[in-house]
Design a protein around this motif. Sequence first.
Motif, PDB file in Angstrom:
ATOM      1  N   MET A   1       0.816  -1.206   0.000  1.00 19.20           N
ATOM      2  CA  MET A   1       0.000   0.000   0.000  1.00 19.20           C
ATOM      3  C   MET A   1       0.855   1.264   0.000  1.00 19.20           C
ATOM      4  SD  MET A   1      -2.625  -1.268   2.962  1.00 19.20           S
ATOM      5  CE  MET A   1      -4.138  -0.691   2.233  1.00 19.20           C
ATOM      6  N   ALA A   2       0.297   2.350  -0.542  1.00 23.06           N
ATOM      7  CA  ALA A   2       0.906   3.660  -0.397  1.00 23.06           C
ATOM      8  C   ALA A   2       0.548   4.202   0.987  1.00 23.06           C
ATOM      9  CB  ALA A   2       0.405   4.594  -1.495  1.00 23.06           C
ATOM     10  N   GLY A   3       1.007   5.409   1.281  1.00 18.94           N
ATOM     11  CA  GLY A   3       0.623   6.010   2.540  1.00 18.94           C
ATOM     12  C   GLY A   3       1.753   6.676   3.286  1.00 18.94           C
ATOM     13  N   GLY A   4       3.007   6.372   2.907  1.00 15.43           N
ATOM     14  CA  GLY A   4       4.146   7.041   3.517  1.00 15.43           C
ATOM     15  C   GLY A   4       4.148   6.975   5.025  1.00 15.43           C
TER      16      GLY A   4
ATOM     17  N   MET B   1       2.469   5.126  10.727  1.00 17.03           N
ATOM     18  CA  MET B   1       1.811   5.471  11.983  1.00 17.03           C
ATOM     19  C   MET B   1       0.710   4.485  12.350  1.00 17.03           C
ATOM     20  SD  MET B   1       3.287   8.222  13.128  1.00 17.03           S
ATOM     21  CE  MET B   1       2.199   9.282  14.068  1.00 17.03           C
ATOM     22  N   ILE B   2      -0.085   4.076  11.369  1.00 13.08           N
ATOM     23  CA  ILE B   2      -1.249   3.262  11.714  1.00 13.08           C
ATOM     24  C   ILE B   2      -0.942   1.782  11.833  1.00 13.08           C
ATOM     25  CG2 ILE B   2      -2.848   4.882  10.648  1.00 13.08           C
ATOM     26  CD1 ILE B   2      -3.179   2.850   8.380  1.00 13.08           C
ATOM     27  N   ALA B   3       0.195   1.332  11.308  1.00 15.96           N
ATOM     28  CA  ALA B   3       0.509  -0.091  11.304  1.00 15.96           C
ATOM     29  C   ALA B   3       1.035  -0.524  12.667  1.00 15.96           C
ATOM     30  CB  ALA B   3       1.519  -0.406  10.205  1.00 15.96           C
ATOM     31  N   ARG B   4       0.115  -0.762  13.580  1.00 18.97           N
ATOM     32  CA  ARG B   4       0.448  -1.151  14.946  1.00 18.97           C
ATOM     33  C   ARG B   4      -0.823  -1.608  15.653  1.00 18.97           C
ATOM     34  NH1 ARG B   4       3.618   2.789  17.088  1.00 18.97           N
ATOM     35  NH2 ARG B   4       4.062   3.597  15.001  1.00 18.97           N
TER      36      ARG B   4
ATOM     37  N   ASN C   1      -5.733  11.381   0.468  1.00 15.65           N
ATOM     38  CA  ASN C   1      -5.001  12.115   1.511  1.00 15.65           C
ATOM     39  C   ASN C   1      -4.559  11.228   2.666  1.00 15.65           C
ATOM     40  OD1 ASN C   1      -7.457  11.587   2.697  1.00 15.65           O
ATOM     41  ND2 ASN C   1      -7.851  13.692   3.338  1.00 15.65           N
ATOM     42  N   TYR C   2      -4.847   9.908   2.591  1.00 13.02           N
ATOM     43  CA  TYR C   2      -4.434   8.946   3.611  1.00 13.02           C
ATOM     44  C   TYR C   2      -4.940   9.322   4.999  1.00 13.02           C
ATOM     45  CZ  TYR C   2      -1.304   7.952  -0.257  1.00 13.02           C
ATOM     46  OH  TYR C   2      -0.799   7.688  -1.507  1.00 13.02           O
ATOM     47  N   ALA C   3      -6.167   9.845   5.043  1.00 15.83           N
ATOM     48  CA  ALA C   3      -6.776  10.234   6.312  1.00 15.83           C
ATOM     49  C   ALA C   3      -8.075   9.493   6.582  1.00 15.83           C
ATOM     50  CB  ALA C   3      -7.056  11.733   6.335  1.00 15.83           C
TER      51      ALA C   3
END
Length: 307
Positions: free
Chosen positions: A153-156, A161-164, A248-250
């Motif tokens: 996935m994209a998301g930078g 931050m969210i992968a946890r 915007n990955y939000a």
Amino acid sequence: MKKNFLYYAMAAFVAVSLAACGSDSDDSPAGDNPQPSYPTPTYASTAAAFTIATAQAPTTTDGAKLTGINITESGKAVFEVTKGGRKLYAAYNVTKVEGGTYTIQGAGTVSSSTTRTSKGTSLGISVTITIDNQTYTFQTEEDVQAQIVYEQMAGGSNLDMIARTWKVKSMKLTLSGDITALSLPVQGGDLSQFVDEVKKRDTGFSDEELEELNREIKSLTIDKTGMLMLEYTNGTPDVATWKWNGGNYANIAIELKDSEMGNKFIQDNSAIDLKFTSNTCIFTLTTNLEGSKKNKYVATLNINMEP
């Protein structure tokens, strides 16, 4: 009705996990300002997901096949078992990763012959897991071939931050419509407090319908391969796939993998609006609900989570 009621509850928990990747400003969309910083998860460098073709999958005598294993950034080992056309899931904690071998507390070991940068690998599997009080043992005499999925996935930095794994800090449910407005805050992830309050009112939700929510969220885990998991304090998980909703990955959209699990009536591709503060993550999900007696409501669920 049951479909909508469970939809807003699950989708809200899913969405809040994203809040940590937003800005420090309450009024700015994610990505506009500097982001909060969280420690790198323990297993970020060794997280991976393995997909096993049905023909290669280790199989038990009753026909259950081990078709997938996700090792997440925070050290959750999520096993996918395919049985009778259904996808079943169990979650355990990783205790050690060494030389391609994942040691999983209370389950056993999984060994990969190559790194996660490869597209394929051979797996050595020796695990015993429990799903719905039934025990499954998967043992490979010879390594099986599997596909590796990682960071597709994209998301930078937002993806980092969210992968946890996240813990629910507090929740607030608001109902308005055919009843006197209800606004109820609770600490932690105990859904039963909402259930108790709703039962006191003539909402049109049956006790059976409300019982589906009579449990407590232990944690929510997101990984970089598109897996999302809710764990409850009774040990059972709900597993979904997730994807970004917009550029915007939000925001994210979700889809449950097993339609017969606890939150089985979630509407797919549901989007959640998010706002962020400096030390909490706040989301707002608003949806229309309809009870068994055709009472109609607008429900809003706000949730704060912390890593």
